[in-house]
Design a protein around this motif. Sequence first.
Motif, PDB file in Angstrom:
ATOM      1  N   ASN A   1       0.793  -1.231   0.000  1.00  0.00           N
ATOM      2  CA  ASN A   1       0.000   0.000   0.000  1.00  0.00           C
ATOM      3  C   ASN A   1       0.826   1.284   0.000  1.00  0.00           C
ATOM      4  N   GLY A   2       2.044   1.231  -0.509  1.00  0.00           N
ATOM      5  CA  GLY A   2       2.847   2.442  -0.628  1.00  0.00           C
ATOM      6  C   GLY A   2       3.728   2.751   0.560  1.00  0.00           C
ATOM      7  N   ASN A   3       3.780   1.863   1.547  1.00  0.00           N
ATOM      8  CA  ASN A   3       4.658   2.087   2.690  1.00  0.00           C
ATOM      9  C   ASN A   3       6.105   1.786   2.304  1.00  0.00           C
ATOM     10  N   LEU A   4       7.023   2.580   2.863  1.00  0.00           N
ATOM     11  CA  LEU A   4       8.445   2.454   2.562  1.00  0.00           C
ATOM     12  C   LEU A   4       9.243   2.430   3.852  1.00  0.00           C
ATOM     13  N   VAL A   5      10.416   1.823   3.806  1.00  0.00           N
ATOM     14  CA  VAL A   5      11.333   1.875   4.940  1.00  0.00           C
ATOM     15  C   VAL A   5      12.435   2.855   4.588  1.00  0.00           C
ATOM     16  N   PHE A   6      12.598   3.852   5.449  1.00  0.00           N
ATOM     17  CA  PHE A   6      13.592   4.911   5.286  1.00  0.00           C
ATOM     18  C   PHE A   6      14.685   4.707   6.324  1.00  0.00           C
ATOM     19  N   LYS A   7      15.954   4.751   5.882  1.00  0.00           N
ATOM     20  CA  LYS A   7      17.093   4.610   6.795  1.00  0.00           C
ATOM     21  C   LYS A   7      17.775   5.956   6.948  1.00  0.00           C
ATOM     22  N   LEU A   8      17.802   6.455   8.171  1.00  0.00           N
ATOM     23  CA  LEU A   8      18.434   7.729   8.512  1.00  0.00           C
ATOM     24  C   LEU A   8      19.948   7.539   8.577  1.00  0.00           C
ATOM     25  N   ASN A   9      20.704   8.513   8.091  1.00  0.00           N
ATOM     26  CA  ASN A   9      22.160   8.452   8.169  1.00  0.00           C
ATOM     27  C   ASN A   9      22.605   8.334   9.618  1.00  0.00           C
ATOM     28  N   PHE A  10      23.625   7.538   9.845  1.00  0.00           N
ATOM     29  CA  PHE A  10      24.196   7.312  11.166  1.00  0.00           C
ATOM     30  C   PHE A  10      24.630   8.639  11.778  1.00  0.00           C
ATOM     31  N   GLY A  11      24.242   8.884  13.015  1.00  0.00           N
ATOM     32  CA  GLY A  11      24.654  10.099  13.709  1.00  0.00           C
ATOM     33  C   GLY A  11      23.699  11.267  13.579  1.00  0.00           C
ATOM     34  N   LEU A  12      22.693  11.162  12.720  1.00  0.00           N
ATOM     35  CA  LEU A  12      21.728  12.243  12.551  1.00  0.00           C
ATOM     36  C   LEU A  12      20.507  12.011  13.436  1.00  0.00           C
ATOM     37  N   SER A  13      19.854  13.101  13.756  1.00  0.00           N
ATOM     38  CA  SER A  13      18.549  13.018  14.408  1.00  0.00           C
ATOM     39  C   SER A  13      17.680  14.104  13.799  1.00  0.00           C
ATOM     40  N   PHE A  14      16.384  13.858  13.768  1.00  0.00           N
ATOM     41  CA  PHE A  14      15.469  14.881  13.274  1.00  0.00           C
ATOM     42  C   PHE A  14      14.106  14.656  13.897  1.00  0.00           C
ATOM     43  N   ASN A  15      13.313  15.718  13.978  1.00  0.00           N
ATOM     44  CA  ASN A  15      11.992  15.624  14.570  1.00  0.00           C
ATOM     45  C   ASN A  15      11.003  15.208  13.487  1.00  0.00           C
ATOM     46  N   TYR A  16      10.875  13.912  13.277  1.00  0.00           N
ATOM     47  CA  TYR A  16      10.065  13.379  12.184  1.00  0.00           C
ATOM     48  C   TYR A  16       8.588  13.696  12.340  1.00  0.00           C
ATOM     49  N   GLN A  17       8.131  13.998  13.539  1.00  0.00           N
ATOM     50  CA  GLN A  17       6.709  14.268  13.758  1.00  0.00           C
ATOM     51  C   GLN A  17       6.278  15.632  13.227  1.00  0.00           C
TER      52      GLN A  17
ATOM     53  N   ARG B   1       2.472  -0.148  -4.332  1.00  0.00           N
ATOM     54  CA  ARG B   1       3.874  -0.557  -4.430  1.00  0.00           C
ATOM     55  C   ARG B   1       4.492  -0.120  -5.763  1.00  0.00           C
ATOM     56  N   GLU B   2       3.732  -0.231  -6.850  1.00  0.00           N
ATOM     57  CA  GLU B   2       4.232   0.152  -8.172  1.00  0.00           C
ATOM     58  C   GLU B   2       4.568   1.641  -8.234  1.00  0.00           C
ATOM     59  N   GLU B   3       3.794   2.467  -7.530  1.00  0.00           N
ATOM     60  CA  GLU B   3       4.008   3.914  -7.537  1.00  0.00           C
ATOM     61  C   GLU B   3       5.258   4.309  -6.749  1.00  0.00           C
ATOM     62  N   THR B   4       5.623   3.503  -5.749  1.00  0.00           N
ATOM     63  CA  THR B   4       6.785   3.822  -4.916  1.00  0.00           C
ATOM     64  C   THR B   4       8.085   3.221  -5.451  1.00  0.00           C
ATOM     65  N   GLU B   5       7.988   2.395  -6.481  1.00  0.00           N
ATOM     66  CA  GLU B   5       9.180   1.710  -7.015  1.00  0.00           C
ATOM     67  C   GLU B   5      10.297   2.692  -7.374  1.00  0.00           C
ATOM     68  N   LYS B   6       9.943   3.854  -7.904  1.00  0.00           N
ATOM     69  CA  LYS B   6      10.944   4.840  -8.330  1.00  0.00           C
ATOM     70  C   LYS B   6      11.723   5.441  -7.160  1.00  0.00           C
ATOM     71  N   THR B   7      11.238   5.253  -5.930  1.00  0.00           N
ATOM     72  CA  THR B   7      11.897   5.845  -4.764  1.00  0.00           C
ATOM     73  C   THR B   7      12.875   4.898  -4.068  1.00  0.00           C
ATOM     74  N   ILE B   8      12.852   3.617  -4.411  1.00  0.00           N
ATOM     75  CA  ILE B   8      13.706   2.634  -3.736  1.00  0.00           C
ATOM     76  C   ILE B   8      15.179   2.924  -4.049  1.00  0.00           C
ATOM     77  N   ASN B   9      16.005   2.867  -3.013  1.00  0.00           N
ATOM     78  CA  ASN B   9      17.450   3.138  -3.089  1.00  0.00           C
ATOM     79  C   ASN B   9      17.763   4.565  -3.525  1.00  0.00           C
ATOM     80  N   LYS B  10      16.851   5.475  -3.266  1.00  0.00           N
ATOM     81  CA  LYS B  10      17.069   6.884  -3.614  1.00  0.00           C
ATOM     82  C   LYS B  10      17.366   7.678  -2.340  1.00  0.00           C
ATOM     83  N   ASP B  11      18.180   8.715  -2.500  1.00  0.00           N
ATOM     84  CA  ASP B  11      18.544   9.586  -1.388  1.00  0.00           C
ATOM     85  C   ASP B  11      17.394  10.496  -1.002  1.00  0.00           C
ATOM     86  N   VAL B  12      17.287  10.755   0.298  1.00  0.00           N
ATOM     87  CA  VAL B  12      16.209  11.576   0.855  1.00  0.00           C
ATOM     88  C   VAL B  12      16.830  12.816   1.492  1.00  0.00           C
TER      89      VAL B  12
END
Length: 169
Positions: free
Chosen positions: A16-32, A71-82
């Motif tokens: 359903n379009g959910n993705l797993v995002f990995k934050l760079n080591f050592g960073l923090s951000f207020n995701y809310q 899932r098909e709509e999010t395919e273009k975002t996989i392995n892309k920098d955020v």
Amino acid sequence: MGLTHLGQIIKHKGLNGNLVFKLNFGLSFNYQEIKTLFIDLNNSKVPFQIDTVKKIDSYHYLLKFIDLNKREETEKTINKDVFLENTSNESKMTELSKIIDYKIYEDDKEIGEVKNYYEKNQPILFCEINKKEALIPYVKEIIRSIDHLNHKIHVKIPKGLLDLNKWII
């Protein structure tokens, strides 16, 4: 508008379009409080409005964008920098996040690439040199100059430093 490299989308989570995002080591951000993230698609930073973000662990987040529902709509975002837009009330972001993916040069010869960093008492660059992981202290004696325009770091690595890396587990 300035952008800070936050991390990378690493995989799909469900259909359903959910993705797993990995934050760079050592960073923090207020995701809310973040409403928009930018994804590097074909060397262009494209804004995507966030529907939901849920923290999985210290560096992984479950991410859902408003207009990407399959899932098909999010395919273009996989392995892309955020990226996150820099704002005056931005949470702790470091100058080191800007040099991720910069090429490393010694004596005008490309020897590797910056992959990540660790910033505590002594900043350390996680690099790939000669197809092996190497840890390099971020100090002026080693990092001679940084060319942000061409995404290059010029270094002078002391003899034996790269040999120490083979002992790190």
